[in-house]
Write a protein that holds these residues in place. Structure first.
Motif, PDB file in Angstrom:
ATOM      1  N   ASN A  97      39.725  51.672  69.983  1.00  0.00           N
ATOM      2  CA  ASN A  97      39.176  51.697  68.630  1.00  0.00           C
ATOM      3  C   ASN A  97      38.829  50.297  68.132  1.00  0.00           C
ATOM      4  OD1 ASN A  97      39.616  54.461  68.671  1.00  0.00           O
ATOM      5  ND2 ASN A  97      41.562  54.334  67.593  1.00  0.00           N
ATOM      6  N   THR A  98      39.702  49.340  68.445  1.00  0.00           N
ATOM      7  CA  THR A  98      39.428  47.959  68.053  1.00  0.00           C
ATOM      8  C   THR A  98      38.218  47.425  68.795  1.00  0.00           C
ATOM      9  OG1 THR A  98      41.693  47.428  67.426  1.00  0.00           O
ATOM     10  CG2 THR A  98      40.329  45.600  68.131  1.00  0.00           C
ATOM     11  N   PHE A  99      38.098  47.770  70.067  1.00  0.00           N
ATOM     12  CA  PHE A  99      36.950  47.298  70.850  1.00  0.00           C
ATOM     13  C   PHE A  99      35.644  47.833  70.264  1.00  0.00           C
ATOM     14  CE2 PHE A  99      33.978  47.310  74.413  1.00  0.00           C
ATOM     15  CZ  PHE A  99      34.145  46.016  74.893  1.00  0.00           C
ATOM     16  N   ILE A 100      35.637  49.069  69.813  1.00  0.00           N
ATOM     17  CA  ILE A 100      34.438  49.631  69.196  1.00  0.00           C
ATOM     18  C   ILE A 100      34.060  48.841  67.948  1.00  0.00           C
ATOM     19  CG2 ILE A 100      33.512  51.644  67.966  1.00  0.00           C
ATOM     20  CD1 ILE A 100      35.165  53.397  69.866  1.00  0.00           C
ATOM     21  N   LEU A 101      35.051  48.595  67.086  1.00  0.00           N
ATOM     22  CA  LEU A 101      34.794  47.884  65.834  1.00  0.00           C
ATOM     23  C   LEU A 101      34.403  46.431  66.074  1.00  0.00           C
ATOM     24  CD1 LEU A 101      34.900  47.685  62.736  1.00  0.00           C
ATOM     25  CD2 LEU A 101      37.351  47.227  62.941  1.00  0.00           C
ATOM     26  N   MET A 102      35.225  45.712  66.815  1.00  0.00           N
ATOM     27  CA  MET A 102      34.984  44.293  67.021  1.00  0.00           C
ATOM     28  C   MET A 102      33.762  44.057  67.896  1.00  0.00           C
ATOM     29  SD  MET A 102      37.369  43.085  65.189  1.00  0.00           S
ATOM     30  CE  MET A 102      37.182  41.364  65.581  1.00  0.00           C
ATOM     31  N   GLY A 103      33.545  44.936  68.880  1.00  0.00           N
ATOM     32  CA  GLY A 103      32.368  44.786  69.731  1.00  0.00           C
ATOM     33  C   GLY A 103      31.079  44.945  68.955  1.00  0.00           C
ATOM     34  N   ALA A 104      31.045  45.912  68.035  1.00  0.00           N
ATOM     35  CA  ALA A 104      29.851  46.109  67.214  1.00  0.00           C
ATOM     36  C   ALA A 104      29.589  44.887  66.330  1.00  0.00           C
ATOM     37  CB  ALA A 104      30.010  47.357  66.352  1.00  0.00           C
TER      38      ALA A 104
END
Length: 322
Positions: A97-104
């Motif tokens: 979930n963090t990767f989705i947010l931070m990656g975007a």
């Protein structure tokens, strides 16, 4: 190149070993540490000794550390103290979930910031450059949690355009459109910080390169400005930016704790805050180790990209750059 990578991996393993020792020692030295958390209050001294023995807390600290590291090497992150839930079952979904947010937020910032910084370096002190400077100051100075609350008040509570918090609307879990709507506000908050750093670094790095003698020589030979920028200056100017990108890679996993808490985003940053309040030290140690691993990976990727971006940066046989 192979010898250099082997040397760096060995150094990284040593760093990770030292980080694990420091993490384990600090957690055990913290007030209300694992012993107090894992033993029920009100026990008699005899029952407490039995409980310690059952939990392995009667053993020397170095033995407890060895068992913990052995579990890590086998993929076992341990269990929570209160509910005895496997740490991995809690941690791995939050990393995604963090990767989705931070990656975007990271990709959006890169797409905007690097071209903008390069453009501003060719039009120093123009309107675009002054606008970018204002955004840089704003991004560095403004607290992210405050900016997030302001966006929530304006676009969620007053205008009702965007979701207030969470990752999905209840009943729409897995809906990509609903996910995109929930991403807009937190990504806006996080990308402002990334944007400020990347515009600043890309602009200053390009300005430094454009003042080099070989750039003046290329211009004197009649090379068009576009060719000067993209053929001669860009690759060298990207090297400091790559350093920053490599160091920012762990943020994609560790997350921004304040922003995730403001928007109730189920990521690892929010989990870290929750576990700190709950004193679930096994989860905190696992998050620290995972973050350290990604810091090391980020540094390795940055070093490799040096050689790919600029052929002059060669990796010597002794492990250094030349």
């Amino acid at each position: 190149m192979t010898e250099y990578l082997i040397r760096r991996v060995a150094q990284s393993a040593l760093v990770l070993f030292l980080v694990s020792i420091a993490t384990f020692a600090l957690i055990h030295a913290a007030p209300g540490g694992p012993t107090q958390m894992m033993i029920a209050p009100g026990l008699s001294p005899e029952a407490m000794e039995v409980q310690k023995r059952n939990l392995g807390l009667d053993q020397p600290v170095y033995v407890q550390y060895g068992k913990w590291v052995g579990g890590l090497l086998q993929g076992d992150l341990g269990h929570t103290f209160k509910n005895h839930v496997p740490v991995g079952d809690i941690l791995w979904p939050t990393i995604k979930n963090t990767f989705i947010l931070m990656g975007a937020a990271w990709l959006l910032s890169l797409i905007i910031a690097i071209p903008w910084g390069i453009y501003n370096s060719t039009r120093e002190y123009g309107l675009s450059d002054q606008t970018a400077s204002f955004i840089v100051y704003l991004g560095f100075a403004m607290p992210s949690f405050w900016f997030g609350i302001i966006l929530q008040q304006q676009f969620s509570l007053k205008l009702d355009w965007l979701p207030l918090s969470d990752m999905y609307t209840m009943g729409k879990e897995g809906d990509p459109v609903d996910l995109l709507l929930h991403l807009i506000l937190p990504v806006t908050v996080l990308s402002l910080g990334f944007l400020a750093a990347y515009v600043k670094y890309s602009r200053s790095s390009m300005l430094e390169v454009l003042n080099q003698d070989y750039i003046r020589t290329a211009r004197a030979k009649g090379v068009k400005e576009r060719g000067v920028i993209f053929r001669h200056a860009l690759r060298n100017a990207l090297i400091p930016v790559i350093t920053v990108l490599g160091m920012d890679l762990p943020i994609l996993v560790s997350g921004a704790a304040l922003t995730e808490n403001v928007f109730n985003w189920p990521g690892m940053g929010r989990l870290f805050v929750q576990m700190a309040f709950s004193r679930e030290y096994s989860v905190l140690m696992s998050i620290t180790i995972v973050t350290a691993v990604f810091v090391i990976i980020g540094n390795l990727i940055a070093d490799i990209l040096y050689a790919l971006v600029d052929p002059r940066v060669q990796l010597g046989k002794g492990g250094g750059r030349r």
